[in-house]
Design a protein around this motif. Structure first.
Motif, mmCIF file in Angstrom:
data_model
loop_
_atom_site.group_PDB
_atom_site.id
_atom_site.type_symbol
_atom_site.label_atom_id
_atom_site.label_comp_id
_atom_site.label_asym_id
_atom_site.label_seq_id
_atom_site.Cartn_x
_atom_site.Cartn_y
_atom_site.Cartn_z
ATOM 1 N N ILE A 74 -6.772 10.676 3.334
ATOM 2 C CA ILE A 74 -5.368 10.272 3.456
ATOM 3 C C ILE A 74 -4.867 10.560 4.864
ATOM 4 O O ILE A 74 -4.192 9.733 5.494
ATOM 5 N N ILE A 75 -5.213 11.732 5.372
ATOM 6 C CA ILE A 75 -4.704 12.152 6.684
ATOM 7 C C ILE A 75 -5.338 11.336 7.812
ATOM 8 O O ILE A 75 -4.635 10.803 8.674
ATOM 9 N N GLU A 76 -6.665 11.218 7.797
ATOM 10 C CA GLU A 76 -7.314 10.545 8.920
ATOM 11 C C GLU A 76 -7.029 9.048 8.936
ATOM 12 O O GLU A 76 -7.216 8.391 9.960
ATOM 13 N N SER A 77 -6.563 8.503 7.819
ATOM 14 C CA SER A 77 -6.204 7.085 7.770
ATOM 15 C C SER A 77 -4.717 6.859 7.980
ATOM 16 O O SER A 77 -4.239 5.731 7.871
ATOM 17 N N ALA A 78 -3.988 7.948 8.251
ATOM 18 C CA ALA A 78 -2.549 7.874 8.525
ATOM 19 C C ALA A 78 -1.781 7.214 7.387
ATOM 20 O O ALA A 78 -0.868 6.419 7.619
ATOM 21 N N LEU A 79 -2.126 7.567 6.148
ATOM 22 C CA LEU A 79 -1.464 6.977 4.982
ATOM 23 C C LEU A 79 -0.193 7.724 4.602
ATOM 24 O O LEU A 79 0.608 7.227 3.823
ATOM 25 N N ILE A 113 0.870 -1.178 0.000
ATOM 26 C CA ILE A 113 0.000 0.000 0.000
ATOM 27 C C ILE A 113 0.903 1.224 0.000
ATOM 28 O O ILE A 113 1.718 1.391 0.911
ATOM 29 N N ARG A 114 0.781 2.050 -1.002
ATOM 30 C CA ARG A 114 1.673 3.202 -1.071
ATOM 31 C C ARG A 114 0.920 4.436 -1.541
ATOM 32 O O ARG A 114 -0.103 4.357 -2.218
ATOM 33 N N VAL A 115 1.452 5.586 -1.143
ATOM 34 C CA VAL A 115 0.945 6.879 -1.588
ATOM 35 C C VAL A 115 2.039 7.533 -2.421
ATOM 36 O O VAL A 115 3.183 7.652 -1.975
ATOM 37 N N VAL A 135 -7.178 -6.484 -4.586
ATOM 38 C CA VAL A 135 -6.834 -7.837 -4.161
ATOM 39 C C VAL A 135 -5.405 -7.884 -3.643
ATOM 40 O O VAL A 135 -5.131 -8.489 -2.602
ATOM 41 N N GLU A 136 -4.473 -7.245 -4.348
ATOM 42 C CA GLU A 136 -3.056 -7.352 -3.977
ATOM 43 C C GLU A 136 -2.425 -6.005 -3.635
ATOM 44 O O GLU A 136 -2.094 -5.751 -2.485
ATOM 45 N N ASP A 137 -2.249 -5.140 -4.628
ATOM 46 C CA ASP A 137 -1.499 -3.897 -4.425
ATOM 47 C C ASP A 137 -2.383 -2.678 -4.646
ATOM 48 O O ASP A 137 -3.147 -2.621 -5.618
ATOM 49 N N LEU A 138 -2.243 -1.695 -3.760
ATOM 50 C CA LEU A 138 -3.021 -0.464 -3.837
ATOM 51 C C LEU A 138 -2.079 0.735 -3.889
ATOM 52 O O LEU A 138 -1.177 0.858 -3.063
#
Length: 735
Positions: A620-625, A313-315, A598-601
């Motif tokens: 993004i912020i409230e989910s601490a991403l 999971i990446r931003v 399913v795998e990568d986001l």
């Protein structure tokens, strides 16, 4: 497939009302078909006395095929009548107990409404694209059974004045009745009327359908649910299955409240939850829980994943839309998405966000697939037509295409009646130098109207002579900003508020991305053609999948990109303007997108969007991403603290600032202690301090529109509403 304990309990349930709250990837479709098969196989109900109602024809057909496989060792026969959509079911009721309805096509509906608007003088005032908004609002009012004829009924129209909306709805009904046709809302209303008001019909229908199952219950409108409830009575063998966290169709009248209130409607309700996710990995499930847990009005769910593996999971934070497109294409190539079907999907909030990506894919010749036919409508928008018309007129104003003159004559309004323009268009050939003379000397126009036509023509002539070789991009910027054309004023007039204006300007910026040289018009035609091909592709065709959050619902892919996760886009600024309940729906929509993985986001948060530098989305912020030290997170938190004296959004369990109704309290920023209050100091070149953008320089002041354009220290351009800045003390002198 071996059922887990939760699933088996649902399948084993026989009598009485049943509410099944099913999380993403929990096997909802399997459970519905297995339960129906069990009821049939065990002789509890015959096929003629069972009905399963779902959201789409595709879902109904899939369920029917599955149960046919489950029952292939029996003689039980399943037809489309047992697995159907709500509108097909309503059609069956009306057809059986009244008369065969003639269903009005979408184009037929447009034609009727367009004629009604024109007859009331409203078609000139509102752009033709509002037909879609008008149709949606009419359906919303009817789906929620809102009585606009009663002045005591609270309702504010989003498209027209309330009285105008009611009159148009009344005329629309009269026109349909005169032609003997029905739209989809008519089918629902007529079916409900028959079952509710005719005891013989009600008895027949209730005796026929003794077991009723409702799929996608969270997407059911009050009108639809009233019909389903009546059909299931009095035995009330009604099983509703859905996920309140995936209720994303409020614009159609749907609401999760039906599920949330189900146990109050039926005191003997059995409530079961399916919380095991068979689709996503454990960390993806944890992320989705962090996202949706910020909504207050929902069923609590302890979601778990079967898979114990960990997804990536990446931003990513591209420089701008162009950089975002490049990263997506490289990722799709790496994942083999261009060579194999269904490998990777790009999900976005609205179709217009796909414009830059589609342009990039077309440029490089990569295959892609569109999931919704609505995707192709983006290049049919009046704004695109206006841009193309201007470029053609700027090329040859003396021998124009008449349709281009008609297209732009009232943008901004020059008060030329739309009917008159259409009459002139019908009389003249497609290309005619006489169109200007005919309009400028038309006996039914006042001198002021004639002068307005002539001024527009002269402005085009001057522009053509001064800018013979100007690239399309520069011309489109001039079309928007130059006072002679002032398309910006038209966009402002179309918007109902400053936020709406901002959305229109963003859309204009997006379409300008197609202006690579002097082939904007040809490029739009080429992209339209390729998109029509892309919409016809199937699951077995290779290519990158492009879809909105809404169209992605119920689907899944190994690799998912969610793009433009920015404040004002996701969540949508238009939705947020409506209040806290719409913020919850925006969060549900983001949740739907995330849970397709399913795998990568990958979540993409561009630093620049069009000509603006938007803030990172609250999701993004409230989910601490992003880490707390990220500059954009720090800037967002500082802005939130300036606005309310506390962090803007809670992260991982913090308490929200709630009002008396449980909704968030929206507080105004405190403003400058010594603000500018004298409008006369707002002149080009003035150095100011803005409460949000810091030190800015005034670059343009439009007194007519009440807007000034300022440049920030980073070089970004911002349009500020002068009256709002003065009233709310948003600007001060530089210290």
């Amino acid at each position: 497939m071996v059922l887990n304990e939760q699933q088996q309990q649902v399948v084993n349930h026989v009598e009485g009302p049943l509410l099944v709250v099913s999380g993403p990837g929990s096997g909802k479709t399997t459970v519905i078909t297995r339960r129906a098969a069990r009821l049939l196989r065990d002789g509890i109900v015959s096929p003629d006395h069972l009905i399963v109602v779902t959201f789409s024809r595709r879902a109904a057909d899939e369920m029917r095929h599955r149960i046919q496989r489950d029952l292939q060792d029996t003689t039980i026969s399943i037809t489309r009548e047992q697995f159907t959509t709500i509108h097909s079911f309503a059609y069956q009721v009306v057809n059986r107990y009244d008369q065969r309805p003639m269903v009005l096509s979408g184009r037929g509906s447009d034609r009727l409404l367009r004629g009604i608007l024109a007859s009331k003088g409203l078609y000139d005032r509102r752009d033709p694209h509002t037909l879609n908004d008008l149709k949606a609002e009419i359906s919303y009012v009817r789906s929620n059974q809102i009585d606009l004829n009663n002045p005591a009924t609270p309702y504010a129209s989003q498209v027209l004045d309330r009285d105008e909306l009611w009159e148009i709805m009344r005329r629309y009904q009269q026109e349909k009745q005169a032609q003997g046709v029905s739209d989809f809302d008519d089918l629902l209303e007529d079916a409900l009327r028959l079952v509710r008001d005719d005891p013989s019909v009600r008895g027949s229908v209730q005796d026929r359908y003794r077991y009723v199952m409702l799929d996608e219950a969270q997407d059911t409108s009050p009108l639809q649910f009233d019909l389903i409830r009546l059909v299931a009575a009095p035995q009330n063998n009604l099983a509703v299955v859905g996920d309140d966290d995936q209720s994303v169709y409020s614009f159609r009248g749907a609401s999760p409240q039906m599920m949330l209130q189900f146990s109050k409607l039926y005191e003997s309700t059995t409530v079961m939850k399916m919380t095991t996710n068979y689709r996503s990995t454990a960390n993806l499930v944890r992320l989705s829980h962090r996202i949706i847990d910020h909504n207050a009005h929902r069923f609590s769910k302890d979601l778990t994943a079967v898979s114990k593996s960990k997804s990536r999971i990446r931003v990513v934070q591209p420089r701008d839309s162009e950089d975002q497109v490049g990263q997506i294409i490289r990722a799709a190539d790496d994942q083999g998405a261009f060579a194999r079907p269904g490998r990777m999907a790009v999900i976005y909030r609205s179709n217009i966000q796909a414009v830059a990506l589609i342009d990039g894919l077309v440029n490089e010749g990569h295959p892609f697939r569109l999931l919704s036919s609505a995707s192709t409508d983006v290049f049919q928008r009046p704004m695109v037509q206006d841009m193309m018309s201007f470029l053609r007129l700027a090329d040859n104003p003396s021998e124009p295409q008449v349709r281009d003159v008609v297209q732009l004559m009232n943008k901004p309004t020059r008060y030329i009646p739309h009917r008159l323009l259409l009459e002139v268009k019908d009389r003249l050939p497609d290309v005619s130098p006489d169109v200007w003379e005919v309009l400028a000397r038309h006996p039914n126009l006042s001198r002021r109207q004639q002068d307005a036509v002539w001024d527009f023509y002269q402005a085009l002539i001057r522009y053509h002579r001064r800018n013979p070789d100007t690239p399309d991009l520069a011309r489109l910027k001039d079309f928007l900003r130059q006072k002679s054309f002032n398309y910006r004023k038209h966009l402002t007039d179309q918007a109902r508020n400053p936020e709406g204006s901002k959305i229109y300007y963003q859309q204009y910026d997006t379409f300008q991305l197609l202006a690579h040289g002097n082939d904007f018009v040809q490029r739009v035609h080429r992209i339209r053609k390729i998109m029509r091909q892309a919409i016809r592709l199937t699951d077995s065709d290779p290519g990158l999948v492009l879809t909105t959050c809404h169209s992605a619902k119920g689907l899944e892919w190994p690799h998912v990109w969610i793009i433009d996760v920015l404040e004002g886009i996701q969540p949508s600024s238009a939705m947020l303007a409506e209040g806290n309940s719409d913020e919850e729906e925006e969060r549900r929509l983001f949740y739907v997108a995330v849970t397709r993985t399913v795998e990568d986001l990958t979540l993409s948060v561009p630093k620049k969007y069009g000509s603006s530098r938007p803030e990172v989305s609250r999701f993004i912020i409230e989910s601490a991403l992003l880490p707390p030290g990220d500059p954009r997170v720090k800037a967002r938190r500082q802005q939130g603290q300036k606005s309310s004296g506390r962090p803007a959004y809670r992260v991982r369990g913090g308490r929200r600032n709630a009002g008396p109704d449980g909704g968030r309290v929206r507080q105004k920023p405190p403003g400058f202690r010594h603000p500018i209050v004298d409008r006369s100091v707002l002149v080009v070149g003035a150095q100011l301090s803005h409460i949000r953008y810091g030190e800015v320089t005034v670059r343009n002041v439009d007194d007519e529109e009440g807007v000034m354009t300022v440049e920030t220290e980073s070089g970004a351009s911002r349009d500020l509403h002068i009256a709002t800045c003065l009233k709310n003390k948003l600007i001060g002198r530089c210290t």
